[in-house]
Design a protein around this motif. Structure first.
Motif, PDB file in Angstrom:
ATOM      1  N   GLY A  89      25.780 -10.220  -3.019  1.00 55.00           N
ATOM      2  CA  GLY A  89      25.535 -11.089  -1.799  1.00 55.00           C
ATOM      3  C   GLY A  89      23.844 -11.013  -1.571  1.00 55.00           C
ATOM      4  N   GLY A  90      23.374 -12.110  -1.121  1.00 57.03           N
ATOM      5  CA  GLY A  90      22.104 -12.308  -0.970  1.00 57.03           C
ATOM      6  C   GLY A  90      21.691 -11.625   0.336  1.00 57.03           C
ATOM      7  N   ILE A  91      20.309 -11.369   0.483  1.00 52.76           N
ATOM      8  CA  ILE A  91      19.540 -11.060   1.612  1.00 52.76           C
ATOM      9  C   ILE A  91      20.171 -11.403   3.049  1.00 52.76           C
ATOM     10  N   ARG A  92      20.523 -12.948   3.033  1.00 56.99           N
ATOM     11  CA  ARG A  92      20.973 -13.555   4.001  1.00 56.99           C
ATOM     12  C   ARG A  92      22.475 -13.297   4.352  1.00 56.99           C
ATOM     13  N   GLU A  93      23.003 -12.653   3.566  1.00 59.34           N
ATOM     14  CA  GLU A  93      24.466 -12.476   3.527  1.00 59.34           C
ATOM     15  C   GLU A  93      24.953 -10.822   3.951  1.00 59.34           C
ATOM     16  N   LYS A  94      25.664 -10.776   4.797  1.00 63.07           N
ATOM     17  CA  LYS A  94      26.337  -9.366   5.117  1.00 63.07           C
ATOM     18  C   LYS A  94      27.099  -8.594   4.198  1.00 63.07           C
ATOM     19  N   ALA A  95      27.669  -9.523   3.385  1.00 66.63           N
ATOM     20  CA  ALA A  95      28.492  -9.077   2.396  1.00 66.63           C
ATOM     21  C   ALA A  95      28.796 -10.273   1.277  1.00 66.63           C
ATOM     22  N   PHE A  96      29.199 -10.063   0.166  1.00 71.82           N
ATOM     23  CA  PHE A  96      29.555 -11.097  -0.536  1.00 71.82           C
ATOM     24  C   PHE A  96      31.124 -11.335  -0.784  1.00 71.82           C
ATOM     25  N   PRO A 153      21.655 -23.129 -10.998  1.00 70.65           N
ATOM     26  CA  PRO A 153      20.975 -22.195 -11.782  1.00 70.65           C
ATOM     27  C   PRO A 153      19.766 -21.923 -10.834  1.00 70.65           C
ATOM     28  N   SER A 154      19.382 -20.471 -10.931  1.00 70.93           N
ATOM     29  CA  SER A 154      18.328 -19.732 -10.057  1.00 70.93           C
ATOM     30  C   SER A 154      17.430 -19.348 -11.149  1.00 70.93           C
ATOM     31  N   TYR A 155      15.814 -19.532 -10.727  1.00 71.66           N
ATOM     32  CA  TYR A 155      14.967 -19.131 -11.745  1.00 71.66           C
ATOM     33  C   TYR A 155      13.997 -17.971 -11.122  1.00 71.66           C
ATOM     34  N   GLU A 156      13.957 -18.040  -9.628  1.00 69.76           N
ATOM     35  CA  GLU A 156      13.023 -17.258  -9.279  1.00 69.76           C
ATOM     36  C   GLU A 156      12.972 -15.781  -9.291  1.00 69.76           C
ATOM     37  N   HIS A 157      14.070 -15.222  -9.518  1.00 71.27           N
ATOM     38  CA  HIS A 157      14.203 -13.676  -9.516  1.00 71.27           C
ATOM     39  C   HIS A 157      14.529 -13.610 -11.095  1.00 71.27           C
ATOM     40  N   GLN A 158      14.607 -14.041 -11.900  1.00 68.24           N
ATOM     41  CA  GLN A 158      14.888 -13.638 -13.393  1.00 68.24           C
ATOM     42  C   GLN A 158      13.774 -12.911 -13.876  1.00 68.24           C
ATOM     43  N   ASN A 159      13.953 -11.765 -14.681  1.00 64.50           N
ATOM     44  CA  ASN A 159      12.737 -10.816 -14.884  1.00 64.50           C
ATOM     45  C   ASN A 159      13.537 -10.133 -16.226  1.00 64.50           C
ATOM     46  N   PRO A 160      12.619 -10.376 -17.240  1.00 59.83           N
ATOM     47  CA  PRO A 160      13.037  -9.679 -18.388  1.00 59.83           C
ATOM     48  C   PRO A 160      13.460  -8.257 -18.368  1.00 59.83           C
ATOM     49  N   GLU A 161      12.611  -7.574 -17.461  1.00 58.39           N
ATOM     50  CA  GLU A 161      12.904  -6.032 -17.338  1.00 58.39           C
ATOM     51  C   GLU A 161      14.135  -5.654 -16.872  1.00 58.39           C
ATOM     52  N   GLN A 162      14.964  -6.847 -16.070  1.00 58.78           N
ATOM     53  CA  GLN A 162      16.217  -6.574 -15.535  1.00 58.78           C
ATOM     54  C   GLN A 162      17.230  -7.016 -16.507  1.00 58.78           C
ATOM     55  N   LEU A 163      16.857  -7.465 -17.569  1.00 60.98           N
ATOM     56  CA  LEU A 163      17.851  -8.269 -18.683  1.00 60.98           C
ATOM     57  C   LEU A 163      17.950  -7.683 -19.874  1.00 60.98           C
ATOM     58  N   GLY A 174      16.384 -20.246  -0.860  1.00 62.13           N
ATOM     59  CA  GLY A 174      16.929 -18.927   0.016  1.00 62.13           C
ATOM     60  C   GLY A 174      17.809 -17.793  -0.759  1.00 62.13           C
ATOM     61  N   CYS A 175      18.006 -16.790  -0.331  1.00 61.82           N
ATOM     62  CA  CYS A 175      18.560 -15.812  -1.101  1.00 61.82           C
ATOM     63  C   CYS A 175      20.147 -15.821  -0.597  1.00 61.82           C
ATOM     64  N   LYS A 176      20.784 -16.717  -1.043  1.00 57.63           N
ATOM     65  CA  LYS A 176      22.202 -16.850  -0.619  1.00 57.63           C
ATOM     66  C   LYS A 176      23.036 -17.147  -2.075  1.00 57.63           C
ATOM     67  N   SER A 177      24.239 -16.635  -2.082  1.00 55.91           N
ATOM     68  CA  SER A 177      25.128 -17.010  -3.014  1.00 55.91           C
ATOM     69  C   SER A 177      25.748 -18.283  -3.094  1.00 55.91           C
ATOM     70  N   TRP A 178      26.405 -18.730  -1.981  1.00 57.39           N
ATOM     71  CA  TRP A 178      26.899 -20.010  -2.059  1.00 57.39           C
ATOM     72  C   TRP A 178      26.282 -21.270  -1.608  1.00 57.39           C
ATOM     73  N   ILE A 179      26.240 -22.301  -2.000  1.00 59.93           N
ATOM     74  CA  ILE A 179      25.537 -23.412  -1.633  1.00 59.93           C
ATOM     75  C   ILE A 179      26.382 -24.657  -1.495  1.00 59.93           C
ATOM     76  N   PRO A 180      26.575 -25.239  -0.303  1.00 51.34           N
ATOM     77  CA  PRO A 180      27.536 -26.233   0.011  1.00 51.34           C
ATOM     78  C   PRO A 180      26.534 -27.340  -0.415  1.00 51.34           C
ATOM     79  N   LEU A 181      26.969 -28.273  -1.284  1.00 52.75           N
ATOM     80  CA  LEU A 181      26.252 -29.548  -1.810  1.00 52.75           C
ATOM     81  C   LEU A 181      26.255 -30.920  -0.950  1.00 52.75           C
TER      82      LEU A 181
END
Length: 193
Positions: free
Chosen positions: A30-37, A48-58, A148-155
């Motif tokens: 879950g994202g920072i804005r969510e209590k749980a996933f 697709p999200s790009y902001e938090h992609q980090n080669p050290e975590q991949l 924002g840091c959330k998992s689900w996006i209503p379009l």
């Protein structure tokens, strides 16, 4: 097939790896804005999200795909190339199970463990996803509500998925997921929908 109006935000590199049949696992807390996933839908677009992609975590084997996603922006037009169906969903809380899953996802062991340890009272959700490629990419304008840091996006509007095809065939999907499903056979099933 009805248009899809919901999307799961995920690293662009992970989406591309799923589209290529290199993994079928998403590891979620879950994202920072969510209590749980929670797994809100059985079928959803992959945002697709790009902001938090980090080669050290991949894992190094996915760095080439990461390079392909360079230049993508979280505040620009959103380009959808696939959707996913939940094949299975599980909740885990122990490092042993997570370590046994290490060969089957894109993240480093250290990053996956950090996700498990973040909000330690909440389980880590493991999604086994079947990926479907859209006949052509669909691009929509960015909306502030998508940020924002959330998992689900209503379009704001539905995305047609008619004519989508599985990223990999049935037998290949079974071969890809069987080892991870063996690891997860005693794990608690996560509710879906």
């Amino acid at each position: 097939m009805n248009p899809l109006r919901h999307a799961l935000k995920e690293w662009a590199v992970a989406i591309r790896a799923m589209e290529r049949g290199l993994t079928a696992l998403a590891v979620r807390k879950g994202g920072i804005r969510e209590k749980a996933f929670a797994v809100e839908r059985e079928r959803f677009l992959l945002f697709p999200s790009y902001e938090h992609q980090n080669p050290e975590q991949l894992k190094p084997g996915f760095h080439g795909i990461l390079e392909e996603t360079r230049g993508g922006r979280d505040d620009g037009p959103v380009r959808f190339t696939s959707f996913a169906e939940v094949h299975r969903a599980y909740e885990i809380s122990d490092e042993e199970t997570l370590q046994a899953l290490d060969p089957y996802h894109v993240w480093t062991r250290e990053y996956a463990e950090s996700r498990l340890k973040w909000r330690p009272k909440k389980p880590l959700t493991i999604l086994v996803l079947r990926n479907y490629l859209l006949p052509e990419p669909v691009e929509i304008p960015y909306s502030e509500s998508y940020g924002g840091c959330k998992s689900w996006i209503p379009l704001e509007r539905g995305i047609p998925v008619e004519g989508a095809r599985p990223a990999i065939g049935d037998a290949e999907f079974e071969r890809l997921t069987a080892p991870a499903l063996r690891v997860l056979e005693t794990a608690k099933a996560a509710p879906v929908g």
